[in-house]
Scaffold this motif. Structure first.
Motif, PDB file in Angstrom:
ATOM      1  N   ILE A  45      45.894  39.270  53.369  1.00 38.64           N
ATOM      2  CA  ILE A  45      44.645  38.997  53.746  1.00 38.64           C
ATOM      3  C   ILE A  45      44.206  37.650  52.963  1.00 38.64           C
ATOM      4  O   ILE A  45      45.287  37.069  52.052  1.00 38.64           O
ATOM      5  CB  ILE A  45      43.472  39.805  53.179  1.00 38.64           C
ATOM      6  N   SER A  46      43.402  36.798  53.837  1.00 40.15           N
ATOM      7  CA  SER A  46      43.137  35.476  52.867  1.00 40.15           C
ATOM      8  C   SER A  46      41.900  35.538  52.404  1.00 40.15           C
ATOM      9  O   SER A  46      40.850  36.193  52.835  1.00 40.15           O
ATOM     10  CB  SER A  46      43.292  34.060  54.255  1.00 40.15           C
ATOM     11  N   ILE A  47      41.644  35.108  51.260  1.00 41.10           N
ATOM     12  CA  ILE A  47      40.173  34.803  50.647  1.00 41.10           C
ATOM     13  C   ILE A  47      40.077  33.341  50.181  1.00 41.10           C
ATOM     14  O   ILE A  47      40.793  32.658  49.596  1.00 41.10           O
ATOM     15  CB  ILE A  47      40.317  35.548  49.427  1.00 41.10           C
ATOM     16  N   VAL A 105      41.502  45.923  45.963  1.00 41.18           N
ATOM     17  CA  VAL A 105      40.911  45.612  47.055  1.00 41.18           C
ATOM     18  C   VAL A 105      41.136  46.910  48.302  1.00 41.18           C
ATOM     19  O   VAL A 105      40.642  46.989  49.312  1.00 41.18           O
ATOM     20  CB  VAL A 105      41.321  44.707  47.850  1.00 41.18           C
ATOM     21  N   ARG A 110      36.383  43.908  54.632  1.00 39.74           N
ATOM     22  CA  ARG A 110      36.609  42.542  54.524  1.00 39.74           C
ATOM     23  C   ARG A 110      35.140  42.110  53.978  1.00 39.74           C
ATOM     24  O   ARG A 110      35.211  41.483  52.793  1.00 39.74           O
ATOM     25  CB  ARG A 110      36.511  41.664  56.084  1.00 39.74           C
ATOM     26  N   ILE A 113      34.998  43.563  50.082  1.00 40.26           N
ATOM     27  CA  ILE A 113      36.018  42.735  49.351  1.00 40.26           C
ATOM     28  C   ILE A 113      35.325  41.293  48.969  1.00 40.26           C
ATOM     29  O   ILE A 113      35.147  40.722  47.738  1.00 40.26           O
ATOM     30  CB  ILE A 113      37.330  42.301  49.927  1.00 40.26           C
ATOM     31  N   ALA A 114      34.532  40.625  50.042  1.00 38.15           N
ATOM     32  CA  ALA A 114      34.056  39.343  49.708  1.00 38.15           C
ATOM     33  C   ALA A 114      32.732  39.513  48.677  1.00 38.15           C
ATOM     34  O   ALA A 114      32.483  38.947  47.909  1.00 38.15           O
ATOM     35  CB  ALA A 114      33.237  38.883  51.086  1.00 38.15           C
ATOM     36  N   VAL A 134      36.729  36.314  53.774  1.00 34.83           N
ATOM     37  CA  VAL A 134      37.762  37.180  53.775  1.00 34.83           C
ATOM     38  C   VAL A 134      38.285  37.257  55.339  1.00 34.83           C
ATOM     39  O   VAL A 134      37.511  37.770  56.104  1.00 34.83           O
ATOM     40  CB  VAL A 134      37.649  38.587  53.046  1.00 34.83           C
ATOM     41  N   GLU A 135      39.426  37.126  55.732  1.00 36.38           N
ATOM     42  CA  GLU A 135      40.105  37.292  56.683  1.00 36.38           C
ATOM     43  C   GLU A 135      41.236  38.225  56.812  1.00 36.38           C
ATOM     44  O   GLU A 135      42.240  38.024  55.684  1.00 36.38           O
ATOM     45  CB  GLU A 135      40.258  36.091  57.343  1.00 36.38           C
TER      46      GLU A 135
END
Length: 261
Positions: A45-47, A105, A110, A113-114, A134-135
């Motif tokens: 994931i990307s944050i 997480v 998503r 998590i955000a 978050v993606e």
């Protein structure tokens, strides 16, 4: 004889081609509650953290991700986005987030998590009024069997249905069984198979396989016509082509006998 054989073959096959044969205009069908995709170990994931103080928020962003996140809006761009740096969830379900350290997480969506990251940044007085995005980065599913474009496809939003998956694979071919679409799903340490009948909207909407999850495999079983064609030249005693060829041969022999007389 040829016309009769073709007529009966078409009558028996057309009824198996249409989707949602039990739908009635104006009658609503009950659908299962749509679950959101939850992150698992080994997912990537990307944050991205944004705030009024860009210099401060950049401390929590991986360098490449902060410039590339949010660019991918279609399938081809999303493939390119897989080269972007991100967080890989470890076997314990955690990521190592800058400054904060280990953050669990796994099992979260998503949005969850955000919210969790934002709450941590605020309570620890690290960033004021942060916006956390978050993606998904490597979540995917596969479609195999009797579809026009089988392959692996990436998940770029929280809810993707079996119908969307089939559409991304170019729809079923004419040889795909509408009542024999299988979905293989990882649940813990086992793989669970589901069978879906696309000719029944009620069954489809109520199925746990209607909404896809990461690593799902969709398989469309071939029908008997395709099975017949899988033999050498498709000419076995059960195939339509066999009987058409036999009828043609019989007509040719009859004509020869007539000419000899």
């Amino acid at each position: 004889m040829v016309a009769i054989a073709s007529f009966f073959w078409s009558c028996t096959s057309v009824k198996n081609i249409g989707y949602f044969q039990d739908l009635e205009p104006g009658v609503a069908e009950q659908m299962a509650a749509p679950p959101e995709i939850k992150v698992r170990p080994n997912d990537k994931i990307s944050i991205v953290v944004n705030s009024k103080d860009a210099q401060l928020s950049n401390l929590f962003n991986l360098p490449i991700v902060s410039h590339r996140i949010g660019v991918a809006s279609d399938q081809s761009l999303n493939r390119n986005a897989q080269q972007v740096s991100g967080y890989t969830v470890d076997t314990y379900g955690e990521i190592d987030f800058p400054v904060v350290g280990k953050v669990r997480v796994a099992g979260l969506t998503r949005s969850e998590i955000a919210v969790h990251i934002k709450h941590t940044l605020i309570t620890e007085d690290l960033v004021k009024d942060p916006v956390v995005t978050v993606e998904f980065m490597n979540l995917s599913f596969s479609v195999l069997g009797e579809v026009n474009n089988p392959g692996r496809f990436y998940i770029d939003h929280d809810r993707i249905t079996l119908l969307e998956a089939i559409g991304m694979a170019g729809d079923l071919t004419i040889y795909g069984k509408r009542n024999a679409v299988y979905l293989l799903r990882e649940e813990g340490s086992v793989q669970v198979p589901y069978r879906v009948d696309l000719t029944s909207a009620r069954e489809l909407y109520a199925s746990p396989a209607f909404y896809l999850q990461q690593n799902d495999v969709v398989y469309v079983e071939p029908n008997t016509v395709r099975a017949r064609h899988s033999t050498v030249n498709g000419n076995n005693v059960r195939s339509t082509s066999f009987w058409l060829s036999l009828a043609s041969l019989a007509a040719t022999i009859t004509m020869l006998f007539v000419r000899l007389k």
